[in-house]
Design a protein around this motif. Structure first.
Motif, PDB file in Angstrom:
ATOM      1  N   VAL A 176      30.678  83.680  35.729  1.00 12.89           N
ATOM      2  CA  VAL A 176      31.205  82.434  36.587  1.00 12.89           C
ATOM      3  C   VAL A 176      30.830  81.271  35.889  1.00 12.89           C
ATOM      4  O   VAL A 176      31.021  81.403  34.869  1.00 12.89           O
ATOM      5  N   THR A 177      30.948  79.894  36.605  1.00  9.01           N
ATOM      6  CA  THR A 177      31.114  79.470  36.069  1.00  9.01           C
ATOM      7  C   THR A 177      30.192  78.454  35.214  1.00  9.01           C
ATOM      8  O   THR A 177      28.803  78.861  35.976  1.00  9.01           O
ATOM      9  N   SER A 178      29.888  78.404  34.279  1.00  7.88           N
ATOM     10  CA  SER A 178      29.112  77.229  33.546  1.00  7.88           C
ATOM     11  C   SER A 178      28.441  75.891  34.146  1.00  7.88           C
ATOM     12  O   SER A 178      27.031  75.706  33.675  1.00  7.88           O
ATOM     13  N   GLY A 179      29.250  75.501  34.658  1.00 16.51           N
ATOM     14  CA  GLY A 179      28.689  73.737  35.003  1.00 16.51           C
ATOM     15  C   GLY A 179      28.919  72.730  34.345  1.00 16.51           C
ATOM     16  O   GLY A 179      28.727  71.567  34.597  1.00 16.51           O
ATOM     17  N   PHE A 180      29.478  73.045  32.737  1.00 19.89           N
ATOM     18  CA  PHE A 180      29.989  72.502  32.086  1.00 19.89           C
ATOM     19  C   PHE A 180      30.922  71.988  32.475  1.00 19.89           C
ATOM     20  O   PHE A 180      31.418  71.915  33.583  1.00 19.89           O
ATOM     21  N   GLY A 181      31.261  70.166  32.021  1.00 20.57           N
ATOM     22  CA  GLY A 181      31.997  69.467  32.572  1.00 20.57           C
ATOM     23  C   GLY A 181      32.227  68.975  33.701  1.00 20.57           C
ATOM     24  O   GLY A 181      32.291  68.061  34.008  1.00 20.57           O
ATOM     25  N   ASN A 182      30.775  69.650  34.546  1.00 14.86           N
ATOM     26  CA  ASN A 182      30.635  68.063  35.875  1.00 14.86           C
ATOM     27  C   ASN A 182      30.889  68.869  37.134  1.00 14.86           C
ATOM     28  O   ASN A 182      31.512  67.485  37.937  1.00 14.86           O
ATOM     29  N   ARG A 183      32.278  69.567  37.142  1.00 14.24           N
ATOM     30  CA  ARG A 183      33.465  69.928  37.642  1.00 14.24           C
ATOM     31  C   ARG A 183      32.961  70.541  39.272  1.00 14.24           C
ATOM     32  O   ARG A 183      33.454  70.866  39.724  1.00 14.24           O
ATOM     33  N   PHE A 184      32.709  72.211  38.386  1.00 14.11           N
ATOM     34  CA  PHE A 184      32.536  73.317  39.275  1.00 14.11           C
ATOM     35  C   PHE A 184      30.448  73.059  38.426  1.00 14.11           C
ATOM     36  O   PHE A 184      30.643  73.136  37.576  1.00 14.11           O
ATOM     37  N   PRO A 185      30.347  73.413  40.511  1.00 17.72           N
ATOM     38  CA  PRO A 185      29.067  73.335  39.852  1.00 17.72           C
ATOM     39  C   PRO A 185      28.420  74.416  39.242  1.00 17.72           C
ATOM     40  O   PRO A 185      29.430  75.512  38.841  1.00 17.72           O
ATOM     41  N   ARG A 186      27.088  75.003  38.611  1.00 15.54           N
ATOM     42  CA  ARG A 186      26.713  76.023  38.096  1.00 15.54           C
ATOM     43  C   ARG A 186      26.875  77.282  38.626  1.00 15.54           C
ATOM     44  O   ARG A 186      26.754  77.268  40.074  1.00 15.54           O
ATOM     45  N   GLY A 187      27.233  78.288  38.071  1.00 19.78           N
ATOM     46  CA  GLY A 187      27.231  80.177  39.235  1.00 19.78           C
ATOM     47  C   GLY A 187      27.681  80.125  40.240  1.00 19.78           C
ATOM     48  O   GLY A 187      27.564  81.313  40.528  1.00 19.78           O
ATOM     49  N   LEU A 188      29.065  80.579  39.969  1.00 22.29           N
ATOM     50  CA  LEU A 188      29.906  80.612  41.322  1.00 22.29           C
ATOM     51  C   LEU A 188      31.117  81.745  40.633  1.00 22.29           C
ATOM     52  O   LEU A 188      31.446  81.540  39.022  1.00 22.29           O
ATOM     53  N   LYS A 189      30.440  82.274  41.758  1.00 23.98           N
ATOM     54  CA  LYS A 189      31.623  84.084  40.879  1.00 23.98           C
ATOM     55  C   LYS A 189      33.011  83.468  40.516  1.00 23.98           C
ATOM     56  O   LYS A 189      33.466  82.694  41.185  1.00 23.98           O
ATOM     57  N   LEU A 190      33.765  84.150  39.135  1.00 26.71           N
ATOM     58  CA  LEU A 190      35.830  83.700  38.901  1.00 26.71           C
ATOM     59  C   LEU A 190      35.808  84.263  38.262  1.00 26.71           C
ATOM     60  O   LEU A 190      36.761  85.219  39.766  1.00 26.71           O
ATOM     61  N   ALA A 191      35.666  85.483  38.065  1.00 26.39           N
ATOM     62  CA  ALA A 191      36.831  86.560  37.295  1.00 26.39           C
ATOM     63  C   ALA A 191      35.943  88.126  37.291  1.00 26.39           C
ATOM     64  O   ALA A 191      34.699  87.629  36.673  1.00 26.39           O
ATOM     65  N   GLU A 192      36.398  89.017  36.207  1.00 24.25           N
ATOM     66  CA  GLU A 192      36.032  90.019  36.077  1.00 24.25           C
ATOM     67  C   GLU A 192      36.845  90.773  34.954  1.00 24.25           C
ATOM     68  O   GLU A 192      37.781  90.880  34.532  1.00 24.25           O
ATOM     69  N   VAL A 193      36.261  91.165  33.444  1.00 30.27           N
ATOM     70  CA  VAL A 193      37.433  91.030  32.394  1.00 30.27           C
ATOM     71  C   VAL A 193      37.621  92.488  32.577  1.00 30.27           C
ATOM     72  O   VAL A 193      37.229  93.367  33.112  1.00 30.27           O
ATOM     73  N   GLU A 194      38.895  91.845  32.076  1.00 32.82           N
ATOM     74  CA  GLU A 194      39.779  93.214  32.659  1.00 32.82           C
ATOM     75  C   GLU A 194      40.135  94.591  30.991  1.00 32.82           C
ATOM     76  O   GLU A 194      40.463  95.286  31.407  1.00 32.82           O
ATOM     77  N   SER A 195      40.436  93.105  30.956  1.00 28.96           N
ATOM     78  CA  SER A 195      41.107  94.329  29.213  1.00 28.96           C
ATOM     79  C   SER A 195      40.457  93.288  28.023  1.00 28.96           C
ATOM     80  O   SER A 195      40.065  91.842  27.911  1.00 28.96           O
ATOM     81  N   LEU A 196      40.345  93.427  26.750  1.00 27.54           N
ATOM     82  CA  LEU A 196      39.849  92.881  25.937  1.00 27.54           C
ATOM     83  C   LEU A 196      41.162  92.661  24.450  1.00 27.54           C
ATOM     84  O   LEU A 196      41.795  94.175  24.417  1.00 27.54           O
ATOM     85  N   ALA A 197      41.598  91.895  23.553  1.00 28.99           N
ATOM     86  CA  ALA A 197      41.771  91.944  22.496  1.00 28.99           C
ATOM     87  C   ALA A 197      41.614  91.295  21.391  1.00 28.99           C
ATOM     88  O   ALA A 197      40.305  91.033  20.983  1.00 28.99           O
TER      89      ALA A 197
END
Lengths: 312, 162
Positions: free
Chosen positions: A197-218
């Motif tokens: 979710v968005t963290s709200g840092f930088g004051n562009r995106f409000p906090r807590g909006l859903k963004l993506a789901e982790v698919e793979s790690l490396a």
């Protein structure tokens, strides 16, 4: 002569852009026109049975949504109580507005979509853009009556995010198709399936909006960071309508601008833009509710079936 | 005489506007990859046959319009199109005499130059890494050029005769 103009592209050239964008609107309209006609004829020709069916479906969805809203009300109240007890800051309300994506091809090598609202509608550069599924991007280039939205998957885009499960914060970059987290500390706790979710840092995106789901790690080539690929919730190549957010404003009449189709959606959409925020807070405070999709209004039926037991 | 002049002016603008519409049209992704730079093609044609410096200003104006439509740096398309128009204009009289294949080669060179300019501006503005796919439109353009030239020649002669 030309170089000068191309150089002063930033703020100085904005008036030129505004004036010229007026000249350009007819061109966009010409391209959109046949598609509109197609849609209108499709609507006119669609059989009544279909419409009734669709109507029923929508009613069901609305019922479902209202049920969730009711459950939300108590959650919101509870959340607010907890927050006042903790004397934490209140969530700032958001004003939203609906815009439609113009189906215009872009030869630019950036991932842009064109939406049908611009400076005249009060948009500003860097404004967060979402759809029902999650964050899409932000307003990049602003003209008078339309705007270019840069998508989160663009290689030049970065967005501050937070992993919903652990609250760890990092930055998500676009890599052309998906979202790439390239700066996770090796000790960081991240798993496949984690929701970003968005963290709200930088004051562009409000906090807590859903963004993506982790698919793979490396692991990064020099083994200093963990990296992760995440798939955006929003289907970025199938966008039709998007929601613009004005943070730190009460709901204004912005939604009135929305047209025919969205009169049904608007009450729903207002809620979605608010609810993910609530979800985050709830999940942080009472750890049992971790899935933000519980609040998502227009879930598919399967999803809502999965989610409802949690409430009961 | 002046009427004819007006008519050819009108033709220039109409054809370029049509080219912009073609660029904007939402083709399926596979076709869009092969989409030539229509506006550049037409600017090349008109600077070759109208053969006055006025076309350069036209090119610049439509370049700016393209910039607005694509949300790119203001002046990016403008600059590449003016450069193209200038290159063609400089040697237009000579080129009109050359053979078909030679002209085709020249067109490819101009369009390549156009692509390079735009890639450079992109690179400067946001570190765009050029990809080999950027060159595909060049070949489609080379394929389309003869037909475009034939079509516009025919329109022009029919206008002159009427």
């Amino acid at each position: 002569m030309v170089l000068m103009i191309s150089d002063k592209n930033n703020q100085i050239a904005q008036p030129i852009r505004n004036v010229l964008s007026l000249a350009v609107v007819p061109l966009i309209k010409i391209i959109e026109w046949p598609q509109d006609i197609y849609q209108i004829t499709q609507l006119a020709m669609s059989r009544q049975a279909n419409l009734v069916q669709e109507n029923n479906l929508l009613k069901e969805q609305l019922l479902d949504a209202e049920l969730k809203v009711q459950q939300n009300v108590s959650l919101v109240a509870e959340n607010q109580r907890l927050r006042t007890m903790l004397s934490a800051t209140q969530n700032s309300p958001l004003a939203t507005s609906v815009a439609f994506v113009s189906n215009i091809s872009q030869t630019q090598n950036q991932q842009h979509v064109v939406i049908d609202q611009g400076r005249a509608d009060g948009l500003f550069v860097g404004q967060a853009v979402l759809n029902l599924a999650g964050v899409i991007g932000q307003v990049d280039v602003l003209s008078n009556n339309f705007a270019h939205v840069i998508l989160i998957t663009d290689t030049t885009h970065a967005i501050p995010i937070e992993i919903l499960r652990t609250g760890m914060r990092t930055i998500a970059y676009g890599n052309g198709e998906k979202i790439w987290l390239k700066e996770i500390p090796t000790s960081g706790d991240i798993r496949v399936g984690d929701v970003l979710v968005t963290s709200g840092f930088g004051n562009r995106f409000p906090r807590g909006l859903k963004l993506a789901e982790v698919e793979s790690l490396a692991v990064s080539p020099d083994r200093t960071f963990k990296t992760a690929l995440a798939t955006p919730f929003a289907e970025l190549d199938l966008l039709t309508e998007v929601f613009l957010i004005w943070p730190n404003q009460t709901k204004k009449s912005a939604t009135k601008r929305s047209e025919k189709v969205t009169t049904i959606d608007t009450p729903v959409t207002k809620d979605t833009s608010l609810n993910p925020e609530e979800t985050v807070n709830i999940s942080e405070e009472a750890g049992h509710l971790t899935n933000p999709e519980t609040q998502e209004k227009q879930d598919t039926d399967t999803e809502s079936n999965e989610q409802t037991p949690q409430y009961q | 005489m002046s009427k004819q002049h007006n008519q050819s002016n009108l033709l220039i603008h109409l054809s370029i506007l049509f080219a912009i519409l073609l660029t904007l049209f939402p083709w399926p992704e596979k076709i869009a990859l092969f989409q030539p730079h229509w506006v550049a093609l037409l600017i090349a044609y008109w600077s070759l046959y109208a053969a006055n410096t006025k076309v350069m200003f036209v090119a610049f104006a439509y370049g700016l319009i393209l910039d607005i439509l694509m949300g790119s740096l203001l002046g990016k398309h403008g600059m590449s199109l003016v450069a193209l128009s200038f290159l063609v204009n400089k040697s237009a009289k000579k080129l009109r005499m050359t053979s078909f294949w030679q002209l085709l080669m020249m067109v490819m060179v101009w369009l390549f130059n156009d692509i390079v300019i735009r890639a450079t501006i992109d690179w400067i503005s946001y570190r765009y890494q050029p990809q080999w796919q950027d060159l595909i439109p060049l070949f489609t353009a080379a394929f389309i050029w003869p037909w475009l030239k034939y079509l516009l020649d025919r329109i022009q002669t029919s206008m002159r005769n009427s």
